[in-house]
Design a protein around this motif. Structure first.
Motif, PDB file in Angstrom:
ATOM      1  N   LYS A   1       0.833  -1.196   0.000  1.00 16.85           N
ATOM      2  CA  LYS A   1       0.000   0.000   0.000  1.00 16.85           C
ATOM      3  C   LYS A   1       0.871   1.251   0.000  1.00 16.85           C
ATOM      4  O   LYS A   1       1.891   1.319   0.677  1.00 16.85           O
ATOM      5  N   VAL A   2       0.424   2.235  -0.770  1.00 17.57           N
ATOM      6  CA  VAL A   2       1.132   3.499  -0.905  1.00 17.57           C
ATOM      7  C   VAL A   2       0.478   4.525   0.002  1.00 17.57           C
ATOM      8  O   VAL A   2      -0.754   4.610   0.054  1.00 17.57           O
ATOM      9  N   GLY A   3       1.290   5.300   0.707  1.00 20.39           N
ATOM     10  CA  GLY A   3       0.753   6.402   1.498  1.00 20.39           C
ATOM     11  C   GLY A   3       0.077   7.407   0.569  1.00 20.39           C
ATOM     12  O   GLY A   3       0.682   7.850  -0.408  1.00 20.39           O
ATOM     13  N   ALA A   4      -1.164   7.715   0.826  1.00 19.82           N
ATOM     14  CA  ALA A   4      -1.947   8.599  -0.054  1.00 19.82           C
ATOM     15  C   ALA A   4      -1.608  10.061   0.227  1.00 19.82           C
ATOM     16  O   ALA A   4      -2.349  10.776   0.882  1.00 19.82           O
ATOM     17  N   LYS A   5      -0.487  10.482  -0.277  1.00 30.76           N
ATOM     18  CA  LYS A   5      -0.040  11.863  -0.102  1.00 30.76           C
ATOM     19  C   LYS A   5      -0.564  12.719  -1.250  1.00 30.76           C
ATOM     20  O   LYS A   5      -0.978  12.220  -2.290  1.00 30.76           O
ATOM     21  N   ASN A   6      -0.495  14.036  -1.067  1.00 26.95           N
ATOM     22  CA  ASN A   6      -1.058  14.966  -2.045  1.00 26.95           C
ATOM     23  C   ASN A   6      -0.522  14.777  -3.449  1.00 26.95           C
ATOM     24  O   ASN A   6      -1.282  14.805  -4.408  1.00 26.95           O
ATOM     25  N   GLY A   7       0.776  14.589  -3.619  1.00 27.02           N
ATOM     26  CA  GLY A   7       1.360  14.510  -4.957  1.00 27.02           C
ATOM     27  C   GLY A   7       0.723  13.426  -5.804  1.00 27.02           C
ATOM     28  O   GLY A   7       0.292  13.680  -6.934  1.00 27.02           O
ATOM     29  N   ILE A   8       0.644  12.221  -5.292  1.00 24.34           N
ATOM     30  CA  ILE A   8       0.094  11.111  -6.080  1.00 24.34           C
ATOM     31  C   ILE A   8      -1.411  11.281  -6.270  1.00 24.34           C
ATOM     32  O   ILE A   8      -1.943  10.987  -7.345  1.00 24.34           O
ATOM     33  N   MET A   9      -2.107  11.765  -5.252  1.00 30.50           N
ATOM     34  CA  MET A   9      -3.556  11.936  -5.365  1.00 30.50           C
ATOM     35  C   MET A   9      -3.906  13.021  -6.384  1.00 30.50           C
ATOM     36  O   MET A   9      -4.838  12.860  -7.175  1.00 30.50           O
ATOM     37  N   GLU A  10      -3.149  14.103  -6.387  1.00 29.70           N
ATOM     38  CA  GLU A  10      -3.408  15.187  -7.340  1.00 29.70           C
ATOM     39  C   GLU A  10      -3.089  14.760  -8.768  1.00 29.70           C
ATOM     40  O   GLU A  10      -3.824  15.090  -9.702  1.00 29.70           O
ATOM     41  N   LEU A  11      -2.001  14.012  -8.947  1.00 30.72           N
ATOM     42  CA  LEU A  11      -1.649  13.535 -10.285  1.00 30.72           C
ATOM     43  C   LEU A  11      -2.718  12.583 -10.802  1.00 30.72           C
ATOM     44  O   LEU A  11      -3.153  12.680 -11.953  1.00 30.72           O
ATOM     45  N   GLN A  12      -3.175  11.679  -9.962  1.00 29.56           N
ATOM     46  CA  GLN A  12      -4.210  10.741 -10.388  1.00 29.56           C
ATOM     47  C   GLN A  12      -5.495  11.479 -10.734  1.00 29.56           C
ATOM     48  O   GLN A  12      -6.150  11.162 -11.735  1.00 29.56           O
ATOM     49  N   ALA A  13      -5.875  12.464  -9.938  1.00 24.09           N
ATOM     50  CA  ALA A  13      -7.092  13.236 -10.209  1.00 24.09           C
ATOM     51  C   ALA A  13      -6.981  13.960 -11.551  1.00 24.09           C
ATOM     52  O   ALA A  13      -7.964  14.044 -12.305  1.00 24.09           O
ATOM     53  N   GLU A  14      -5.802  14.454 -11.861  1.00 24.16           N
ATOM     54  CA  GLU A  14      -5.613  15.120 -13.146  1.00 24.16           C
ATOM     55  C   GLU A  14      -5.723  14.123 -14.301  1.00 24.16           C
ATOM     56  O   GLU A  14      -6.317  14.421 -15.338  1.00 24.16           O
ATOM     57  N   HIS A  15      -5.193  12.927 -14.125  1.00 26.33           N
ATOM     58  CA  HIS A  15      -5.344  11.896 -15.149  1.00 26.33           C
ATOM     59  C   HIS A  15      -6.827  11.578 -15.362  1.00 26.33           C
ATOM     60  O   HIS A  15      -7.278  11.419 -16.507  1.00 26.33           O
ATOM     61  N   GLU A  16      -7.564  11.496 -14.283  1.00 28.03           N
ATOM     62  CA  GLU A  16      -9.009  11.228 -14.374  1.00 28.03           C
ATOM     63  C   GLU A  16      -9.714  12.330 -15.153  1.00 28.03           C
ATOM     64  O   GLU A  16     -10.534  12.053 -16.035  1.00 28.03           O
ATOM     65  N   ARG A  17      -9.384  13.574 -14.870  1.00 31.29           N
ATOM     66  CA  ARG A  17     -10.005  14.693 -15.593  1.00 31.29           C
ATOM     67  C   ARG A  17      -9.669  14.651 -17.083  1.00 31.29           C
ATOM     68  O   ARG A  17     -10.528  14.883 -17.934  1.00 31.29           O
ATOM     69  N   VAL A  18      -8.413  14.327 -17.412  1.00 34.17           N
ATOM     70  CA  VAL A  18      -8.005  14.234 -18.817  1.00 34.17           C
ATOM     71  C   VAL A  18      -8.840  13.172 -19.534  1.00 34.17           C
ATOM     72  O   VAL A  18      -9.361  13.412 -20.626  1.00 34.17           O
ATOM     73  N   MET A  19      -8.982  12.001 -18.930  1.00 31.80           N
ATOM     74  CA  MET A  19      -9.716  10.913 -19.581  1.00 31.80           C
ATOM     75  C   MET A  19     -11.185  11.285 -19.790  1.00 31.80           C
ATOM     76  O   MET A  19     -11.763  11.003 -20.840  1.00 31.80           O
ATOM     77  N   GLN A  20     -11.768  11.934 -18.803  1.00 29.86           N
ATOM     78  CA  GLN A  20     -13.170  12.325 -18.944  1.00 29.86           C
ATOM     79  C   GLN A  20     -13.344  13.407 -20.013  1.00 29.86           C
ATOM     80  O   GLN A  20     -14.322  13.380 -20.765  1.00 29.86           O
ATOM     81  N   ARG A  21     -12.401  14.352 -20.107  1.00 29.86           N
ATOM     82  CA  ARG A  21     -12.470  15.367 -21.165  1.00 29.86           C
ATOM     83  C   ARG A  21     -12.401  14.729 -22.553  1.00 29.86           C
ATOM     84  O   ARG A  21     -12.966  15.248 -23.510  1.00 29.86           O
ATOM     85  N   LEU A  22     -11.712  13.608 -22.653  1.00 29.97           N
ATOM     86  CA  LEU A  22     -11.604  12.903 -23.924  1.00 29.97           C
ATOM     87  C   LEU A  22     -12.813  12.000 -24.194  1.00 29.97           C
ATOM     88  O   LEU A  22     -12.857  11.303 -25.199  1.00 29.97           O
ATOM     89  N   GLY A  23     -13.765  12.002 -23.276  1.00 32.77           N
ATOM     90  CA  GLY A  23     -14.994  11.242 -23.483  1.00 32.77           C
ATOM     91  C   GLY A  23     -14.972   9.829 -22.942  1.00 32.77           C
ATOM     92  O   GLY A  23     -15.905   9.059 -23.194  1.00 32.77           O
ATOM     93  N   LEU A  24     -13.929   9.466 -22.178  1.00 28.03           N
ATOM     94  CA  LEU A  24     -13.879   8.129 -21.585  1.00 28.03           C
ATOM     95  C   LEU A  24     -14.722   8.107 -20.312  1.00 28.03           C
ATOM     96  O   LEU A  24     -14.878   9.123 -19.632  1.00 28.03           O
ATOM     97  N   GLU A  25     -15.254   6.949 -19.996  1.00 30.06           N
ATOM     98  CA  GLU A  25     -16.092   6.786 -18.808  1.00 30.06           C
ATOM     99  C   GLU A  25     -15.273   7.050 -17.537  1.00 30.06           C
ATOM    100  O   GLU A  25     -14.092   6.699 -17.472  1.00 30.06           O
TER     101      GLU A  25
END
Length: 178
Positions: free
Chosen positions: A87-111
């Protein structure tokens, strides 16, 4: 049609350390150390045009490098564990990067990703192991782990549909600012 996901690579020396945990769990399928990673966003099977759009949009992300800490060896799956993980410690850096990846995918029309993001490194798949065997293994090898590394880039991986994970191929890499 490529099967893609974004993630962080695990440094080789840390992969060796994690691989030392292998064995002693009947029915487990152990992940090869060269395939250890932290998935940020599963993209899935997409057409070539969408894959190019994903790769291009990921290149626009501007984030700073950050520390990643592997804190504990545990399992996922509750009463019927399906994976042994670090398990990875859920620190801001990784959580923010993942959230940005999620936003990118949704902007491209992915579920949207339906599962809550829980950063981890899968060490073994345990669908062939009993829950008692996993519990016994964790009693001996599980618990606190304590390792860190600096995430200096994220990558776009491709994979073929297979059992047990891998092999994974780095299609693109994206540096994080120092």
């Amino acid at each position: 049609m490529p099967r893609l996901f974004t993630g962080l690579e695990i440094p080789a020396e840390l992969g060796v350390r994690l691989s030392m945990l292998r064995g002693g769990l009947f029915g487990a399928t152990w992940i090869d150390p060269e395939n250890y990673h932290i998935t940020l966003r599963f993209v899935g099977d997409i057409d070539d045009r969408t894959a190019e759009e994903v790769a291009s949009e990921l290149g626009r992300i501007r984030r700073r490098a950050f520390e990643v800490s592997l804190e504990e060896i545990d399992s996922f799956g509750g009463r019927q564990p399906h994976s042994v993980v670090a398990k990875v410690g859920a620190k801001n850096g990784i959580m923010e990067l993942q959230a940005e990846h999620e936003r990118v995918m949704q902007r491209l029309g992915l579920e949207p990703e339906p599962r809550r993001f829980t950063p981890h490194v899968t060490i073994a798949r345990t669908k062939g192991a009993s829950n008692r065997a996993v519990a016994d293994w964790l009693a001996i090898r599980g618990g606190l782990f304590g390792a860190q590394f600096k995430a200096a880039r994220f990558v776009l991986f491709s994979s073929r549909s297979s059992r047990g994970g891998g092999p994974y191929v780095i299609e693109e890499s994206y540096p994080l600012a120092a």
